[in-house]
Design a protein around this motif. Structure first.
Motif, mmCIF file in Angstrom:
data_model
loop_
_atom_site.group_PDB
_atom_site.id
_atom_site.type_symbol
_atom_site.label_atom_id
_atom_site.label_comp_id
_atom_site.label_asym_id
_atom_site.label_seq_id
_atom_site.Cartn_x
_atom_site.Cartn_y
_atom_site.Cartn_z
ATOM 1 N N LEU A 128 9.862 4.063 9.084
ATOM 2 C CA LEU A 128 9.228 2.743 9.155
ATOM 3 C C LEU A 128 8.458 2.597 10.463
ATOM 4 C CD1 LEU A 128 8.766 0.007 7.830
ATOM 5 C CD2 LEU A 128 10.800 -0.826 9.026
ATOM 6 N N LYS A 129 9.057 3.041 11.567
ATOM 7 C CA LYS A 129 8.351 2.985 12.854
ATOM 8 C C LYS A 129 7.144 3.908 12.855
ATOM 9 C CE LYS A 129 12.259 1.558 15.719
ATOM 10 N NZ LYS A 129 13.148 1.922 16.858
ATOM 11 N N GLN A 132 4.406 2.120 10.986
ATOM 12 C CA GLN A 132 3.807 1.054 11.787
ATOM 13 C C GLN A 132 2.807 1.598 12.792
ATOM 14 O OE1 GLN A 132 7.429 -0.645 13.277
ATOM 15 N NE2 GLN A 132 7.734 -1.969 11.481
ATOM 16 N N GLN A 133 3.028 2.822 13.236
ATOM 17 C CA GLN A 133 2.128 3.431 14.213
ATOM 18 C C GLN A 133 0.881 4.032 13.569
ATOM 19 O OE1 GLN A 133 4.624 6.256 16.194
ATOM 20 N NE2 GLN A 133 5.927 4.693 17.131
ATOM 21 N N ARG A 134 1.046 4.537 12.342
ATOM 22 C CA ARG A 134 -0.069 5.266 11.730
ATOM 23 C C ARG A 134 -0.652 4.573 10.502
ATOM 24 N NH1 ARG A 134 2.108 10.834 9.634
ATOM 25 N NH2 ARG A 134 0.101 10.763 8.571
ATOM 26 N N LYS A 135 -0.025 3.529 9.988
ATOM 27 C CA LYS A 135 -0.520 2.690 8.885
ATOM 28 C C LYS A 135 -0.317 3.272 7.491
ATOM 29 C CE LYS A 135 -1.833 -0.186 11.986
ATOM 30 N NZ LYS A 135 -0.916 -1.298 12.295
ATOM 31 N N ALA A 136 -0.516 4.564 7.291
ATOM 32 C CA ALA A 136 -0.321 5.150 5.955
ATOM 33 C C ALA A 136 -0.202 6.655 6.066
ATOM 34 C CB ALA A 136 -1.483 4.781 5.034
ATOM 35 N N TYR A 137 0.353 7.261 5.010
ATOM 36 C CA TYR A 137 0.529 8.707 4.948
ATOM 37 C C TYR A 137 -0.405 9.288 3.894
ATOM 38 C CZ TYR A 137 4.873 8.328 7.653
ATOM 39 O OH TYR A 137 5.794 8.084 8.634
ATOM 40 N N ARG A 138 -0.798 10.533 4.103
ATOM 41 C CA ARG A 138 -1.640 11.232 3.129
ATOM 42 C C ARG A 138 -0.761 11.802 2.000
ATOM 43 N NH1 ARG A 138 -3.610 12.925 8.088
ATOM 44 N NH2 ARG A 138 -2.471 14.905 7.924
ATOM 45 N N PRO A 139 -1.354 12.021 0.826
ATOM 46 C CA PRO A 139 -0.571 12.553 -0.301
ATOM 47 C C PRO A 139 0.169 13.845 0.025
ATOM 48 C CG PRO A 139 -2.663 11.740 -1.096
ATOM 49 C CD PRO A 139 -2.722 11.661 0.401
ATOM 50 N N LYS A 167 15.626 4.056 2.219
ATOM 51 C CA LYS A 167 14.420 3.315 2.594
ATOM 52 C C LYS A 167 13.894 3.930 3.886
ATOM 53 C CE LYS A 167 17.364 -0.272 4.690
ATOM 54 N NZ LYS A 167 17.733 -1.707 4.661
ATOM 55 N N PRO A 168 12.679 3.600 4.315
ATOM 56 C CA PRO A 168 12.107 4.249 5.499
ATOM 57 C C PRO A 168 12.970 4.107 6.754
ATOM 58 C CG PRO A 168 10.394 3.112 4.277
ATOM 59 C CD PRO A 168 11.693 2.745 3.625
ATOM 60 N N CYS A 232 8.420 6.378 -0.792
ATOM 61 C CA CYS A 232 7.150 7.113 -0.758
ATOM 62 C C CYS A 232 5.974 6.190 -1.045
ATOM 63 C CB CYS A 232 7.183 8.268 -1.764
ATOM 64 S SG CYS A 232 8.312 9.587 -1.308
ATOM 65 N N PHE A 233 6.153 5.258 -1.985
ATOM 66 C CA PHE A 233 5.115 4.274 -2.279
ATOM 67 C C PHE A 233 4.774 3.467 -1.022
ATOM 68 C CE2 PHE A 233 4.295 -0.217 -3.097
ATOM 69 C CZ PHE A 233 3.149 -0.163 -3.872
ATOM 70 N N HIS A 234 5.800 3.005 -0.314
ATOM 71 C CA HIS A 234 5.601 2.215 0.909
ATOM 72 C C HIS A 234 4.817 3.017 1.946
ATOM 73 C CE1 HIS A 234 7.594 -0.593 4.128
ATOM 74 N NE2 HIS A 234 6.279 -0.613 4.166
ATOM 75 N N LEU A 235 5.211 4.285 2.152
ATOM 76 C CA LEU A 235 4.548 5.121 3.146
ATOM 77 C C LEU A 235 3.121 5.448 2.735
ATOM 78 C CD1 LEU A 235 7.481 7.627 3.856
ATOM 79 C CD2 LEU A 235 6.859 5.595 5.187
ATOM 80 N N LEU A 236 2.896 5.595 1.451
ATOM 81 C CA LEU A 236 1.581 5.979 0.942
ATOM 82 C C LEU A 236 0.591 4.819 0.984
ATOM 83 C CD1 LEU A 236 0.205 8.460 -0.400
ATOM 84 C CD2 LEU A 236 0.927 7.535 -2.594
ATOM 85 N N THR A 237 1.077 3.622 0.680
ATOM 86 C CA THR A 237 0.180 2.463 0.557
ATOM 87 C C THR A 237 0.230 1.513 1.752
ATOM 88 O OG1 THR A 237 1.848 1.100 -0.548
ATOM 89 C CG2 THR A 237 0.473 2.533 -1.938
ATOM 90 N N GLY A 238 1.322 1.553 2.505
ATOM 91 C CA GLY A 238 1.509 0.584 3.576
ATOM 92 C C GLY A 238 1.981 -0.762 3.063
ATOM 93 N N THR A 239 2.222 -0.869 1.771
ATOM 94 C CA THR A 239 2.671 -2.124 1.150
ATOM 95 C C THR A 239 4.183 -2.095 0.965
ATOM 96 O OG1 THR A 239 0.573 -2.304 -0.042
ATOM 97 C CG2 THR A 239 2.415 -3.645 -0.840
ATOM 98 N N SER A 240 4.866 -3.128 1.441
ATOM 99 C CA SER A 240 6.323 -3.166 1.382
ATOM 100 C C SER A 240 6.813 -3.475 -0.030
ATOM 101 C CB SER A 240 6.862 -4.230 2.347
ATOM 102 O OG SER A 240 8.217 -4.496 2.078
#
Length: 691
Positions: A128-129, A132-139, A167-168, A232-240
């Motif tokens: 989660l941290k 917050q630093q990078r906003k989103a992850y690549r596939p 969870k993250p 993974c959805f959260h990390l991929l989209t940035g949407t909680s």
């Protein structure tokens, strides 16, 4: 600085030497349990206590994490529930902490009306941290996260544990090696029939936990997989997922793709969609299923020039034009839609076409032979050729250990039973003998009352030796399959066996932390070697029969004078428990495998480390030298076998084909055959040339 342990103190840090907290006047505890120095608050546990960063003075001030339970409302339901979960977490860490990606439990105790749980410190940040630093992850990064965490989930699920709160925040990336660790087992539950059927209190995090867990209090492996998909959805989209759940309930999982910034590759799209199914029956049922989808078979290079034409070896597969064409069509159609559009939203059009093509791709996957084994070449400069000759199926459960007779004609294997089976079915605590040429079962040996952990065959090929959880060692006549005698003396499971080259001495390693040396002809116990402080899981005798090596969960390797029964030296350069050891044929090198995924080569004369071999993605479970001493075979929980060039330390080949942990590997005496056993219930026979 020293930390005040009052969970309500607003400013808990105090200078060293103070007796009372400067803020709340609570007496300061210099050392918890006369061992742990609390130096910093990491997080607040919502009125029930805090989590602290601490130093372990018994381990040169090594960092550790202390979780405190200090409930305010004595005798209430909330207090009892919190205490139950706290105790449950300690129990789970004790059971599961042997895995390198799960924190190890260091201590659990009560002091000053509070409960404390001390665990290994993972130096890193949670996802989660990171987000917050990078906003989103690549596939590609999401796929890497899945491949790193899915084996951990399979590990805990195989042991009957459901995490229930993935969870993250509960996934930490280690700064040292980038590996992901799963933390916070306070909500975990034992997977039993009772737990699955009983409607209980819901535990988990809304948005990440599936419907059956939140509504009914039920959880199973598929529940953790939903949570992993939501993560993974959260990390991929940035949407909680929590925010979506607050607004739409579980309706968001039907439209999860709408939150993507760009379409995913077809494989990852299919996997996330199946992970996020609201209906548990439509979801993946095990982490193994997801791993199989993430690591599809890859075509091999064509045979080297000059190789005779004809039927491909069983370890090679031709190119797959049908699959390639489908993937190419998906990419082309996607590009056209993205560039030009065809009315309506680009996404709706893209999904319509993609769905048709993906259904065909999925059909292709389903029709493929998933049991086919591969050899992935790493170093084509060596002229070794390897082919899968046979796959033996016959064990009801995991194949735990294998051994090959000196003449190469017979394979012995020990099989596991279902640990949840009550009462245990007869015949599953067995040893089986196989014809190495045909793969046919010769006979089954029954006699142990619990799981058989290890088998070995004497150098003259006449006697089979087996060690079991029933604390006994049995000797069998290999020709008649009749039991010769039973050796008793260990007070816990026998996990390792070694027979001297002259066939006169048997050595056994046990979970009672001892090593015993037996006269093989008479069955007499000659001596007990004491020195390890934890389970002894591997033993080996040097080719000259003079030296014994032992590996333990205490992270050390001990070298013993076998005749005198005295320790010569200790190798302590391992970061984790020792799982397997082996002497080179010339007796000059000792190889050791560890749960830290590495293999170390040691100079036996000097005790110095020669080199470390790195390449496996999970715990290395078994190692074996080829008879000529040029090659080392290593097996792993990552389901692969790797062959290494010992003169250079380079990886030669990776053998892929087992569907679960490879538990054991062994070379035939002529070096032309490699045999592997696995938790997928199979034995594979590989033929090698150029050894």
């Amino acid at each position: 600085m020293i930390c005040c342990l009052n969970p309500d103190c607003p400013n808990p840090l105090n200078p060293n030497g103070k007796k009372l907290c400067q803020t709340c006047s609570t007496p300061l505890v210099q050392l918890l349990r006369n061992r742990f120095r609390v130096i910093q608050v990491l997080s607040d546990e919502g009125g029930f206590g805090r989590t602290y960063l601490s130093e372990d003075t018994d381990k040169l001030n090594e960092r550790c994490v202390i979780k405190q339970l200090a409930p305010k409302f004595q005798g209430t339901w909330s207090q009892k529930k919190a205490m139950d979960l706290f105790a449950e977490e300690a129990k789970r860490l004790q059971e599961l902490g042997e895995h390198p990606q799960i924190p190890t439990l260091l201590a659990y105790f009560r002091q000053d009306n509070c409960l404390y749980l001390v665990q290994q410190f993972i130096n890193g940040e949670n996802l989660l941290k990171e987000l917050q630093q990078r906003k989103a992850y690549r596939p590609g990064e999401i796929q890497a996260i899945l491949l790193d965490l899915l084996p951990v989930l399979q590990f805990i699920h195989d042991r009957g544990v459901i995490h229930r709160d993935i969870k993250p925040e509960n996934i930490i990336r280690n700064r040292k090696d980038g590996r992901l660790s799963l933390i916070d087992f306070g909500s975990s539950k034992q997977l039993t029939a009772k737990v699955q059927k009983k409607i209980g209190t819901s535990i988990g995090s809304h948005g990440y936990s599936p419907l059956e867990q939140i509504r009914d209090g039920k959880a199973c492996p598929a529940s953790d997989l939903f949570a992993l998909g939501a993560t993974c959805f959260h990390l991929l989209t940035g949407t909680s997922p929590f925010q979506l759940w607050m607004e739409y309930g579980y309706g968001w999982v039907n439209n999860w793709r709408e939150y993507l910034r760009s379409p995913l590759n077809p494989e990852l799209d299919l996997i996330l969609d199946k992970l996020l199914q609201k209906d548990i029956q439509q979801r993946y049922q095990s982490a193994d299923e997801v791993i199989a989808q993430l690591t599809p078979k890859q075509p091999l290079a064509l045979p080297p020039a000059g190789q005779s034409s004809g039927k491909l070896p069983v370890t090679q597969t031709p190119l797959l034009p049908a699959k390639s064409a489908l993937l190419r069509n998906i990419v082309l159609v996607s590009a056209v839609l993205l560039l030009f559009g065809f009315g309506g939203s680009w996404y709706q059009q893209y999904r319509r076409v993609q769905t048709i093509l993906l259904s065909r791709l999925n059909q292709y996957h389903n029709n493929s032979d998933k049991s086919e084994a591969l050899v992935q070449p790493q170093n084509m400069t060596l002229n070794n050729t390897i082919a899968l000759a046979n796959t033996i199926q016959g064990h009801e459960k995991s194949v735990v250990s294998i051994a090959i007779s000196p003449d190469g004609t017979t394979i012995a294997s020990s099989g596991d039973r279902d640990p949840l089976e009550k009462p245990p079915q007869e015949g599953l605590r067995t040893i089986k003998l196989w014809n190495a040429a045909t793969g046919e079962e010769i006979r089954t040996l029954e006699g142990h009352s619990q799981k058989v952990n290890v088998v070995a065959i004497t150098p003259d090929g006449t006697t089979l030796v087996s060690g079991s959880d029933d604390k006994t060692i049995k000797l069998w006549n290999l020709a008649t399959a009749k039991e010769i005698r039973t050796l008793e003396g260990h007070s816990d499971s026998i996990q390792a066996l070694a027979i001297s080259p002259d066939g006169k001495t048997l050595v056994s390693g046990s979970d009672d932390n001892t090593i015993k040396v037996w006269n093989l002809a008479t069955g007499r116990l000659m001596r007990t070697l004491i020195g390890h402080t934890f389970w002894v899981r591997s033993v080996a005798i040097s080719p000259d029969g003079r030296t014994l090596a032992s590996g333990s969960f205490d992270k050390t390797i001990k070298i013993w004078d076998l005749a005198k029964g005295k320790a010569i030296r200790t190798f302590s350069g391992n970061a984790n428990t020792i799982t397997s050891i082996a002497f080179s044929p010339d007796g000059m090198i000792l190889a050791s495998a560890s749960r830290d995924r590495t293999i170390k080569l040691w100079n036996l004369a000097t005790g110095e480390e020669i080199r470390t071999l790195v390449g496996h993605a999970n715990t290395v479970t078994s190692i074996a030298f080829s008879p000529n001493g040029k090659t080392l075979a290593t097996a792993s929980r990552d389901r692969t076998i790797k062959l290494w060039n010992l003169s250079t330390g380079e990886e030669i080949r990776t053998l892929v084909g087992h569907a679960d942990t490879v538990t054991s590997v062994a070379f035939s005496s002529d070096g032309k055959t490699l045999v592997s056993g696995s938790e997928d219930n199979t034995i594979k026979i590989w033929r090698l040339s150029g050894q």
